[in-house]
Scaffold this active site. Structure first.
Site, short mmCIF file in Angstrom:
data_model
loop_
_atom_site.label_atom_id
_atom_site.label_comp_id
_atom_site.label_asym_id
_atom_site.label_seq_id
_atom_site.Cartn_x
_atom_site.Cartn_y
_atom_site.Cartn_z
N CYS A 1 3.04 -4.29 1.34
CA CYS A 1 4.47 -4.18 1.56
C CYS A 1 4.77 -3.32 2.79
O CYS A 1 4.49 -3.73 3.89
CB CYS A 1 5.16 -3.66 0.29
SG CYS A 1 6.95 -3.88 0.30
N HIS B 1 2.84 -6.97 -4.39
CA HIS B 1 2.26 -5.71 -4.84
C HIS B 1 1.15 -5.89 -5.89
O HIS B 1 1.43 -5.78 -7.09
CB HIS B 1 3.35 -4.83 -5.43
CG HIS B 1 4.29 -4.29 -4.41
ND1 HIS B 1 4.14 -3.05 -3.83
CD2 HIS B 1 5.39 -4.84 -3.85
CE1 HIS B 1 5.11 -2.85 -2.95
NE2 HIS B 1 5.89 -3.93 -2.95
N GLU C 1 -1.00 -3.73 -6.69
CA GLU C 1 -1.23 -2.47 -7.41
C GLU C 1 -0.29 -2.30 -8.60
O GLU C 1 -0.53 -1.46 -9.46
CB GLU C 1 -1.11 -1.28 -6.44
CG GLU C 1 0.31 -0.77 -6.16
CD GLU C 1 1.11 -1.68 -5.24
OE1 GLU C 1 0.71 -2.83 -5.01
OE2 GLU C 1 2.16 -1.22 -4.76
#
Lengths: 225, 81
Positions: A87, A196, A198
């Site tokens: 991002c 994302h 994560e």
């Protein structure tokens, strides 16, 4: 001995904690790094996390790309260190010249926050080796300036050399050219993507555990080396 | 002391959804002849330069290094005083 994965915190980073948590969940030793230090603390890989570094002033990632730690990241990446930009981290990688193109305001002007299906297009990178080619994964996407653009020649070069790492499937959230969600550098050690991974390492807190694969991939590559 | 203006615009081929949103808002305000709007950035930079030429050259460098991203933007520099 496990590998040490560093995560840079810039002023305005939001997802550094989740990136550290993902590194730990994959079995690596997470190492916090600081934007103002000319020091990578001897880590084996670096993650540039999501957020709004320096408030996204001027352009997203523009000021962060000149942070002291980025001089070290750029030099180490050019020498082969695995670097993942997520991002805002992807925006920083483009602004720093490690990846081609730029991320601009979403075509629909809306900040888009949703679970997004992606296809893994390149498994020949430090961060995607554990995925099957063409695998589809579901991870969150959340950005207002995530529209990937580059000139036609650059896009053609990315396509021809297998450098599109991730592509949006089932709807393009931001108007990114050729549905590009993430790309890699020529060597494959540097990868950037807008969604994302994560945030998707545990079904308890994310839409899937599909994102853990990026962190497991780099760990496998580092510990095998 | 010199003052230099730097204008940064998205390249013509880059989509500008903010400009488009402004175009869509204008007819509702009675401005029905507007066919296009492009939104950009305007910077005013003050420098301690020896002369105008040096100020202009410095501002060019600043624009190319930080104020504009050459992948998506063009810029122009002009002396204000």
């Amino acid at each position: 001995m496990t590998a040490r994965i560093g995560v840079v915190t810039f002023p305005g980073s939001l997802d550094d904690r989740d990136a550290l948590r993902a590194a730990r969940a994959a079995g690596a030793e997470p190492v916090p790094l600081w934007h103002g230090d000319h020091d990578l603390r001897g880590v084996d890989a670096v993650v540039l996390p999501g957020g709004f570094s320096y408030g996204d002033y001027l352009r997203a990632g523009a000021i962060a790309s000149f942070a002291p730690v980025m001089a070290e990241v750029v030099a180490a990446a050019r020498a082969g260190l695995p670097v993942l930009g997520i991002c805002n981290g992807f925006q920083v990688l483009c602004e720093s010249g490690l990846l081609p193109g730029a991320l601009i305001r979403n075509a629909g002007l809306h900040f888009v926050c949703r679970d997004q299906r992606l296809r893994v297009e390149s498994t020949d990178t430090a961060w995607t080796g554990e995925y099957a080619a063409g695998a589809e994964i579901v991870v969150p996407v959340k950005n207002g300036e995530g529209r990937y653009v580059a000139d036609e020649a650059t896009l053609d070069e990315l396509e021809a050399n297998g450098r599109v790492a991730f592509r949006y499937v089932g709807g393009n959230p931001n108007g990114a050219l050729r549905d590009i969600a993430g790309i890699r550098n020529e060597a494959g050690n540097v990868v950037g993507l807008m969604p994302h991974p994560e945030h998707a390492i545990d079904p308890l807190t994310g839409p899937s555990a599909d994102g853990l694969g990026l962190f497991v991939s780099v760990l496998k590559q580092l510990t095998a080396a | 002391m010199a003052k230099v203006a730097v204008d940064v615009m998205l390249k013509p081929e880059i989509l500008d959804p903010q400009g488009q949103a402004i175009v869509r808002a204008l007819p509702g305000l009675g401005f029905d002849q507007v066919t296009a709007v492009r939104q950009g950035k305007h910077f005013e930079v003050e420098l301690d330069a020896a002369d105008a030429a040096e100020a202009h050259a410095q501002a060019e460098k600043i624009a190319a290094t930080l104020l504009a991203n050459p992948v998506i933007e063009d810029f122009s520099v002009r002396l204000l005083d």
